[in-house]
Design a protein around this motif. Structure first.
Motif, PDB file in Angstrom:
ATOM      1  N   VAL A  28      35.284  58.548 -66.301  1.00  0.00           N
ATOM      2  CA  VAL A  28      36.517  57.631 -66.007  1.00  0.00           C
ATOM      3  C   VAL A  28      37.114  57.944 -64.567  1.00  0.00           C
ATOM      4  CG1 VAL A  28      37.625  58.140 -68.205  1.00  0.00           C
ATOM      5  CG2 VAL A  28      38.124  59.554 -66.547  1.00  0.00           C
ATOM      6  N   SER A  29      36.234  58.480 -63.676  1.00  0.00           N
ATOM      7  CA  SER A  29      36.460  58.828 -62.439  1.00  0.00           C
ATOM      8  C   SER A  29      36.351  57.286 -61.734  1.00  0.00           C
ATOM      9  CB  SER A  29      35.386  59.798 -61.626  1.00  0.00           C
ATOM     10  OG  SER A  29      34.127  59.300 -61.619  1.00  0.00           O
ATOM     11  N   GLY A  30      35.689  56.181 -62.039  1.00  0.00           N
ATOM     12  CA  GLY A  30      35.745  55.326 -61.365  1.00  0.00           C
ATOM     13  C   GLY A  30      37.126  54.507 -61.594  1.00  0.00           C
ATOM     14  N   GLY A  31      38.042  54.858 -62.382  1.00  0.00           N
ATOM     15  CA  GLY A  31      39.389  54.303 -62.642  1.00  0.00           C
ATOM     16  C   GLY A  31      39.098  52.875 -63.023  1.00  0.00           C
ATOM     17  N   GLY A  32      39.794  52.143 -62.393  1.00  0.00           N
ATOM     18  CA  GLY A  32      39.781  50.441 -62.366  1.00  0.00           C
ATOM     19  C   GLY A  32      38.445  49.769 -62.113  1.00  0.00           C
ATOM     20  N   ASP A  33      37.543  50.663 -61.398  1.00  0.00           N
ATOM     21  CA  ASP A  33      36.219  50.054 -61.191  1.00  0.00           C
ATOM     22  C   ASP A  33      35.130  50.155 -62.332  1.00  0.00           C
ATOM     23  OD1 ASP A  33      37.233  48.994 -58.572  1.00  0.00           O
ATOM     24  OD2 ASP A  33      36.769  50.928 -57.785  1.00  0.00           O
ATOM     25  N   ALA A  34      35.613  50.924 -63.275  1.00  0.00           N
ATOM     26  CA  ALA A  34      34.601  51.003 -64.371  1.00  0.00           C
ATOM     27  C   ALA A  34      34.371  49.950 -65.255  1.00  0.00           C
ATOM     28  CB  ALA A  34      35.141  52.163 -65.155  1.00  0.00           C
ATOM     29  N   PRO A  35      33.146  49.625 -65.370  1.00  0.00           N
ATOM     30  CA  PRO A  35      32.928  48.189 -66.306  1.00  0.00           C
ATOM     31  C   PRO A  35      33.634  48.438 -67.497  1.00  0.00           C
ATOM     32  CG  PRO A  35      31.133  49.802 -66.410  1.00  0.00           C
ATOM     33  CD  PRO A  35      31.882  50.419 -65.365  1.00  0.00           C
ATOM     34  N   ALA A  36      33.954  47.171 -68.088  1.00  0.00           N
ATOM     35  CA  ALA A  36      34.487  47.185 -69.370  1.00  0.00           C
ATOM     36  C   ALA A  36      33.195  47.235 -70.586  1.00  0.00           C
ATOM     37  CB  ALA A  36      35.012  45.686 -69.535  1.00  0.00           C
ATOM     38  N   ASP A  50      30.141  58.813 -85.574  1.00  0.00           N
ATOM     39  CA  ASP A  50      29.994  58.146 -84.456  1.00  0.00           C
ATOM     40  C   ASP A  50      31.217  58.367 -83.300  1.00  0.00           C
ATOM     41  OD1 ASP A  50      27.686  56.537 -84.711  1.00  0.00           O
ATOM     42  OD2 ASP A  50      28.755  54.865 -86.118  1.00  0.00           O
ATOM     43  N   ALA A  51      30.827  58.277 -82.149  1.00  0.00           N
ATOM     44  CA  ALA A  51      32.030  58.481 -80.988  1.00  0.00           C
ATOM     45  C   ALA A  51      31.499  57.331 -79.988  1.00  0.00           C
ATOM     46  CB  ALA A  51      32.264  59.879 -80.558  1.00  0.00           C
ATOM     47  N   ASN A  52      32.370  56.927 -79.274  1.00  0.00           N
ATOM     48  CA  ASN A  52      32.572  56.248 -78.278  1.00  0.00           C
ATOM     49  C   ASN A  52      33.410  56.305 -77.062  1.00  0.00           C
ATOM     50  OD1 ASN A  52      30.214  53.846 -79.476  1.00  0.00           O
ATOM     51  ND2 ASN A  52      32.064  54.354 -80.735  1.00  0.00           N
ATOM     52  N   VAL A  53      33.021  56.142 -75.806  1.00  0.00           N
ATOM     53  CA  VAL A  53      34.065  56.004 -75.034  1.00  0.00           C
ATOM     54  C   VAL A  53      33.970  54.578 -74.356  1.00  0.00           C
ATOM     55  CG1 VAL A  53      34.623  56.611 -72.502  1.00  0.00           C
ATOM     56  CG2 VAL A  53      33.999  58.427 -73.901  1.00  0.00           C
ATOM     57  N   VAL A  54      35.386  53.889 -74.442  1.00  0.00           N
ATOM     58  CA  VAL A  54      35.700  52.638 -74.305  1.00  0.00           C
ATOM     59  C   VAL A  54      36.333  52.297 -73.052  1.00  0.00           C
ATOM     60  CG1 VAL A  54      36.253  50.169 -75.095  1.00  0.00           C
ATOM     61  CG2 VAL A  54      34.900  52.217 -76.694  1.00  0.00           C
ATOM     62  N   ARG A  55      36.113  51.387 -72.150  1.00  0.00           N
ATOM     63  CA  ARG A  55      36.918  51.075 -71.042  1.00  0.00           C
ATOM     64  C   ARG A  55      37.448  49.485 -71.384  1.00  0.00           C
ATOM     65  NH1 ARG A  55      40.544  50.933 -67.235  1.00  0.00           N
ATOM     66  NH2 ARG A  55      39.913  49.479 -65.515  1.00  0.00           N
ATOM     67  N   LEU A  56      38.634  49.382 -71.558  1.00  0.00           N
ATOM     68  CA  LEU A  56      39.013  47.954 -71.386  1.00  0.00           C
ATOM     69  C   LEU A  56      39.853  47.709 -70.121  1.00  0.00           C
ATOM     70  CD1 LEU A  56      41.202  47.854 -74.872  1.00  0.00           C
ATOM     71  CD2 LEU A  56      38.829  46.974 -74.306  1.00  0.00           C
ATOM     72  N   PRO A  57      39.720  46.382 -69.389  1.00  0.00           N
ATOM     73  CA  PRO A  57      40.157  46.120 -68.074  1.00  0.00           C
ATOM     74  C   PRO A  57      41.559  46.068 -68.539  1.00  0.00           C
ATOM     75  CG  PRO A  57      38.897  44.414 -69.206  1.00  0.00           C
ATOM     76  CD  PRO A  57      38.663  45.602 -70.095  1.00  0.00           C
ATOM     77  N   HIS A  78      42.306  57.821 -69.876  1.00  0.00           N
ATOM     78  CA  HIS A  78      42.665  57.269 -68.532  1.00  0.00           C
ATOM     79  C   HIS A  78      43.330  56.142 -68.803  1.00  0.00           C
ATOM     80  CE1 HIS A  78      42.083  55.709 -64.581  1.00  0.00           C
ATOM     81  NE2 HIS A  78      42.494  56.496 -63.977  1.00  0.00           N
ATOM     82  N   GLY A  79      44.324  55.871 -67.922  1.00  0.00           N
ATOM     83  CA  GLY A  79      45.187  54.705 -67.815  1.00  0.00           C
ATOM     84  C   GLY A  79      46.156  54.751 -69.180  1.00  0.00           C
ATOM     85  N   GLU A  80      46.842  53.479 -69.370  1.00  0.00           N
ATOM     86  CA  GLU A  80      47.664  53.224 -70.323  1.00  0.00           C
ATOM     87  C   GLU A  80      47.454  51.943 -71.217  1.00  0.00           C
ATOM     88  OE1 GLU A  80      51.238  52.922 -68.378  1.00  0.00           O
ATOM     89  OE2 GLU A  80      51.563  55.118 -67.762  1.00  0.00           O
ATOM     90  N   ALA A  81      47.924  52.205 -72.572  1.00  0.00           N
ATOM     91  CA  ALA A  81      47.665  50.931 -73.358  1.00  0.00           C
ATOM     92  C   ALA A  81      48.918  50.573 -74.453  1.00  0.00           C
ATOM     93  CB  ALA A  81      46.556  50.924 -74.293  1.00  0.00           C
ATOM     94  N   VAL A 108      44.558  47.297 -79.804  1.00  0.00           N
ATOM     95  CA  VAL A 108      45.126  48.121 -78.582  1.00  0.00           C
ATOM     96  C   VAL A 108      44.946  47.038 -77.423  1.00  0.00           C
ATOM     97  CG1 VAL A 108      44.166  49.754 -77.032  1.00  0.00           C
ATOM     98  CG2 VAL A 108      43.665  50.048 -79.416  1.00  0.00           C
ATOM     99  N   VAL A 109      45.924  47.046 -76.609  1.00  0.00           N
ATOM    100  CA  VAL A 109      46.050  46.292 -75.367  1.00  0.00           C
ATOM    101  C   VAL A 109      46.241  47.083 -74.308  1.00  0.00           C
ATOM    102  CG1 VAL A 109      47.707  44.298 -74.288  1.00  0.00           C
ATOM    103  CG2 VAL A 109      47.396  44.302 -76.715  1.00  0.00           C
ATOM    104  N   ALA A 110      45.282  46.695 -73.385  1.00  0.00           N
ATOM    105  CA  ALA A 110      45.218  47.711 -72.054  1.00  0.00           C
ATOM    106  C   ALA A 110      46.434  47.508 -71.154  1.00  0.00           C
ATOM    107  CB  ALA A 110      44.013  47.435 -71.508  1.00  0.00           C
ATOM    108  N   GLY A 111      46.761  48.504 -70.596  1.00  0.00           N
ATOM    109  CA  GLY A 111      47.877  48.285 -69.421  1.00  0.00           C
ATOM    110  C   GLY A 111      47.494  47.698 -68.335  1.00  0.00           C
ATOM    111  N   PRO A 112      48.319  47.527 -67.223  1.00  0.00           N
ATOM    112  CA  PRO A 112      48.123  47.143 -66.152  1.00  0.00           C
ATOM    113  C   PRO A 112      47.055  47.545 -65.304  1.00  0.00           C
ATOM    114  CG  PRO A 112      50.279  48.427 -65.594  1.00  0.00           C
ATOM    115  CD  PRO A 112      49.712  48.265 -67.172  1.00  0.00           C
ATOM    116  N   ASP A 113      46.611  48.742 -65.424  1.00  0.00           N
ATOM    117  CA  ASP A 113      45.471  49.332 -64.628  1.00  0.00           C
ATOM    118  C   ASP A 113      44.341  49.349 -65.776  1.00  0.00           C
ATOM    119  OD1 ASP A 113      46.736  49.478 -62.292  1.00  0.00           O
ATOM    120  OD2 ASP A 113      47.683  51.427 -62.898  1.00  0.00           O
TER     121      ASP A 113
END
Length: 143
Positions: A28-36, A50-57, A78-81, A108-113
Motif C-alpha cells: 500500500v506504500s504506493g497509495g493512490g499510484d498503486a494499480p487497480a 483464499d486471500a487477496n489484497v485488492v486496490r480500488l481506484p 489503506h484509504g476509505e470506502a 464496496v465503493v472506494a472513497g476519493p483517494d
C-alpha cells in the motif's frame, strides 16, 4: 514399507512451517499510484483459504451482490470506502475489520483517494467461469 510387511514405517513428511507471505505496508506504500485490481493473492498449494489484497481506484466499486456460499473477512489496509448493505452504507477506513457473512448482500465503493483491502475466505473448489465484463467491477463507475 508398512510395519506389518516386516519393514520399518515410512518417515512422516515434515509438517509445513508458518511463513511470511508479503508485507502489506509495502503493497500500500504506493497509495493512490498503486494499480487497480489484485495486488497480491494467496497461491500456496494445498491451502484451505483464499486471500487477496485488492486496490480500488477513487470511485471504483465492487458491485452490490449476494454471496450465497462464503463468509468473507475484509480488512481495510489503506484509504476509505463505503460498505453498501441492504440497510444503507457504512464507512470503512484503514484498520476496520468487517465480517461479510454468507447470504448477505454487499458492495464496496472506494472513497476519493481509493481503497486497498485484504479479503480472506474459505477456498472455493475448482474454477469459476466469469462473464467477460467481470473486471469492469474494479473500474471507476463499473457496471
Amino acid at each position: 514399507m508398512a510395519p506389518e510387511d516386516g519393514g520399518s514405517p515410512a518417515p512422516a513428511a515434515d509438517p509445513p512451517l508458518p511463513r511470511i507471505l508479503c508485507d502489506t505496508a509495502d503493497l500500500v506504500s504506493g497509495g493512490g499510484d498503486a494499480p487497480a485490481g489484485a495486488l497480491w493473492k494467496l497461491a500456496e498449494p494445498g491451502r484451505q483459504l483464499d486471500a487477496n489484497v485488492v486496490r480500488l481506484p477513487p470511485a471504483g466499486r465492487v458491485d452490490t451482490h449476494t454471496e450465497p456460499d462464503l463468509d468473507v473477512l475484509l480488512l481495510v489496509l489503506h484509504g476509505e470506502a463505503a460498505l453498501v448493505r441492504t440497510d444503507g452504507e457504512r464507512p470503512l477506513h484503514a484498520g476496520v475489520l468487517t465480517w461479510l457473512p454468507h447470504g448477505s448482500t454487499r458492495g464496496v465503493v472506494a472513497g476519493p483517494d481509493g481503497v486497498t483491502y485484504l479479503t480472506v475466505h474459505r477456498r472455493r473448489p475448482g474454477m469459476r467461469i466469469q462473464p467477460p465484463d467481470a473486471a469492469d467491477r474494479l473500474r471507476p463507475g463499473g457496471a
